[in-house]
Motif scaffolding. Structure first.
Motif, short mmCIF file in Angstrom:
data_model
loop_
_atom_site.label_atom_id
_atom_site.label_comp_id
_atom_site.label_asym_id
_atom_site.label_seq_id
_atom_site.Cartn_x
_atom_site.Cartn_y
_atom_site.Cartn_z
N LEU A 215 -3.04 11.54 -17.45
CA LEU A 215 -3.80 12.53 -16.68
C LEU A 215 -3.66 13.92 -17.30
O LEU A 215 -4.64 14.65 -17.46
N ALA A 216 -2.43 14.29 -17.63
CA ALA A 216 -2.19 15.61 -18.22
C ALA A 216 -2.91 15.74 -19.55
O ALA A 216 -3.49 16.79 -19.85
N SER A 217 -2.91 14.68 -20.34
CA SER A 217 -3.59 14.70 -21.63
C SER A 217 -5.09 14.92 -21.46
O SER A 217 -5.69 15.76 -22.14
N LYS A 218 -5.68 14.19 -20.54
CA LYS A 218 -7.13 14.30 -20.33
C LYS A 218 -7.52 15.68 -19.79
O LYS A 218 -8.57 16.21 -20.14
N GLU A 219 -6.66 16.25 -18.96
CA GLU A 219 -7.00 17.54 -18.35
C GLU A 219 -6.68 18.73 -19.26
O GLU A 219 -7.27 19.79 -19.10
N HIS B 179 1.83 14.25 -27.56
CA HIS B 179 2.42 15.57 -27.37
C HIS B 179 3.50 15.56 -26.29
O HIS B 179 4.40 16.38 -26.30
N PHE B 180 3.41 14.61 -25.37
CA PHE B 180 4.33 14.51 -24.25
C PHE B 180 5.44 13.51 -24.57
O PHE B 180 5.23 12.59 -25.37
N PRO B 181 6.60 13.65 -23.95
CA PRO B 181 7.68 12.69 -24.18
C PRO B 181 7.24 11.26 -23.87
O PRO B 181 6.37 11.03 -23.03
N SER C 24 7.84 4.44 -13.63
CA SER C 24 6.64 3.65 -13.88
C SER C 24 5.36 4.49 -13.79
O SER C 24 4.36 4.18 -14.42
N ALA C 25 5.40 5.57 -13.03
CA ALA C 25 4.23 6.44 -12.88
C ALA C 25 4.07 7.40 -14.05
O ALA C 25 2.97 7.93 -14.27
N TYR C 26 5.14 7.60 -14.80
CA TYR C 26 5.12 8.66 -15.81
C TYR C 26 4.01 8.51 -16.85
O TYR C 26 3.30 9.48 -17.14
N ARG C 27 3.83 7.35 -17.43
CA ARG C 27 2.84 7.21 -18.51
C ARG C 27 1.43 7.57 -18.01
O ARG C 27 0.67 8.24 -18.71
N ASP C 28 1.09 7.13 -16.80
CA ASP C 28 -0.23 7.49 -16.27
C ASP C 28 -0.29 8.98 -15.97
O ASP C 28 -1.34 9.61 -16.12
N GLY C 29 0.82 9.56 -15.52
CA GLY C 29 0.86 11.01 -15.31
C GLY C 29 0.62 11.75 -16.62
O GLY C 29 -0.09 12.75 -16.67
N ARG D 235 0.83 -1.20 0.00
CA ARG D 235 0.00 0.00 0.00
C ARG D 235 0.86 1.26 0.00
O ARG D 235 0.56 2.22 -0.71
N ASP D 236 1.96 1.26 0.75
CA ASP D 236 2.86 2.41 0.77
C ASP D 236 3.48 2.63 -0.60
O ASP D 236 3.57 3.76 -1.08
N ARG D 237 3.92 1.56 -1.26
CA ARG D 237 4.52 1.70 -2.59
C ARG D 237 3.46 2.18 -3.58
O ARG D 237 3.72 3.04 -4.41
N GLN D 238 2.24 1.65 -3.48
CA GLN D 238 1.16 2.08 -4.38
C GLN D 238 0.84 3.56 -4.16
O GLN D 238 0.56 4.28 -5.12
N GLU D 239 0.88 4.01 -2.90
CA GLU D 239 0.61 5.42 -2.64
C GLU D 239 1.70 6.29 -3.24
O GLU D 239 1.43 7.35 -3.80
N LEU D 240 2.96 5.85 -3.14
CA LEU D 240 4.05 6.60 -3.74
C LEU D 240 3.84 6.74 -5.25
O LEU D 240 3.93 7.85 -5.79
N VAL D 241 3.54 5.66 -5.91
CA VAL D 241 3.32 5.70 -7.36
C VAL D 241 2.11 6.57 -7.70
O VAL D 241 2.16 7.38 -8.63
N SER D 242 1.05 6.46 -6.94
CA SER D 242 -0.15 7.26 -7.17
C SER D 242 0.15 8.76 -7.04
O SER D 242 -0.26 9.57 -7.88
N ARG D 243 0.86 9.12 -5.99
CA ARG D 243 1.21 10.54 -5.79
C ARG D 243 2.14 11.03 -6.90
O ARG D 243 2.03 12.18 -7.34
N LEU D 244 3.05 10.17 -7.34
CA LEU D 244 3.94 10.55 -8.44
C LEU D 244 3.17 10.76 -9.74
O LEU D 244 3.48 11.66 -10.52
N LYS D 245 2.15 9.95 -10.00
CA LYS D 245 1.33 10.14 -11.19
C LYS D 245 0.71 11.53 -11.20
O LYS D 245 0.72 12.23 -12.21
N ILE D 246 0.16 11.91 -10.06
CA ILE D 246 -0.49 13.22 -9.95
C ILE D 246 0.55 14.33 -10.09
O ILE D 246 0.34 15.30 -10.83
N LEU D 247 1.68 14.20 -9.39
CA LEU D 247 2.73 15.20 -9.49
C LEU D 247 3.22 15.35 -10.92
O LEU D 247 3.34 16.47 -11.44
N LEU D 248 3.50 14.24 -11.58
CA LEU D 248 4.00 14.30 -12.95
C LEU D 248 2.96 14.89 -13.90
O LEU D 248 3.31 15.67 -14.80
N GLY D 249 1.70 14.57 -13.69
CA GLY D 249 0.64 15.19 -14.49
C GLY D 249 0.64 16.70 -14.33
O GLY D 249 0.55 17.45 -15.31
#
Length: 147
Positions: free
Chosen positions: A114-118, A125-127, A106-111, A45-59
């Motif tokens: 998120l950026a694309s959808k928003e 358009h993104f790397p 690993s979080a980057y593609r989902d980030g 759960r801690d690792r999943q939270e780290l990845v989840s927060r990174l997705k949002i940050l990267l987005g």
């Protein structure tokens, strides 16, 4: 009610009862299999939270970089909030620090998704891969430049 039944019907009550049994050193009454399972789940759960927060940050960082006309103190605040939450998580679970660069990659593609959808920008358009150095992601004053 047995510990196994309690686990199946009320996980919160099971955790409280397990903690009390541990405090009282009544180890023979513990549901060891479930206790091990829950401890392993906590680590995931801690690792999943780290990845989840990174997705949002990267987005947010991608939106900052690729939509300079939409930069605002609110977006900067959202970036800072994610950084603070990630730093708190890493402080509480220092064993995640060696996994940080891998988690960011690993979080980057989902980030990017998120950026694309928003933003309405195509994901193309993104790397393709993480364009930022993982070491800088948690620096308060670092923001990516113009695309």
């Amino acid at each position: 009610m047995t510990m196994t039944n309690l686990y199946e019907h009320d996980i919160h009550a099971w955790t409280q009862q397990t903690a009390e049994l541990l405090r009282q050193r009544r180890f023979q009454e513990l549901d060891i299999e479930r206790l091990v399972e829950e401890l392993e789940t906590m680590g995931r759960r801690d690792r999943q939270e780290l990845v989840s927060r990174l997705k949002i940050l990267l987005g947010h960082l991608l939106k900052w970089q690729y939509q300079p006309a939409h930069r605002s103190s609110s977006r900067r605040g959202s970036i800072l909030e994610q950084r603070l939450r990630i730093r708190d998580l890493l402080q509480d679970s220092p064993s995640l620090k060696p996994l940080f660069a891998e988690a960011a990659a690993s979080a980057y593609r989902d980030g990017a998704t998120l950026a694309s959808k928003e933003t309405g920008l195509s994901e193309a358009h993104f790397p393709e891969a993480l364009p930022y150095a993982p070491d800088g992601l948690l620096e308060d004053d670092w923001l990516p430049g113009d695309a």
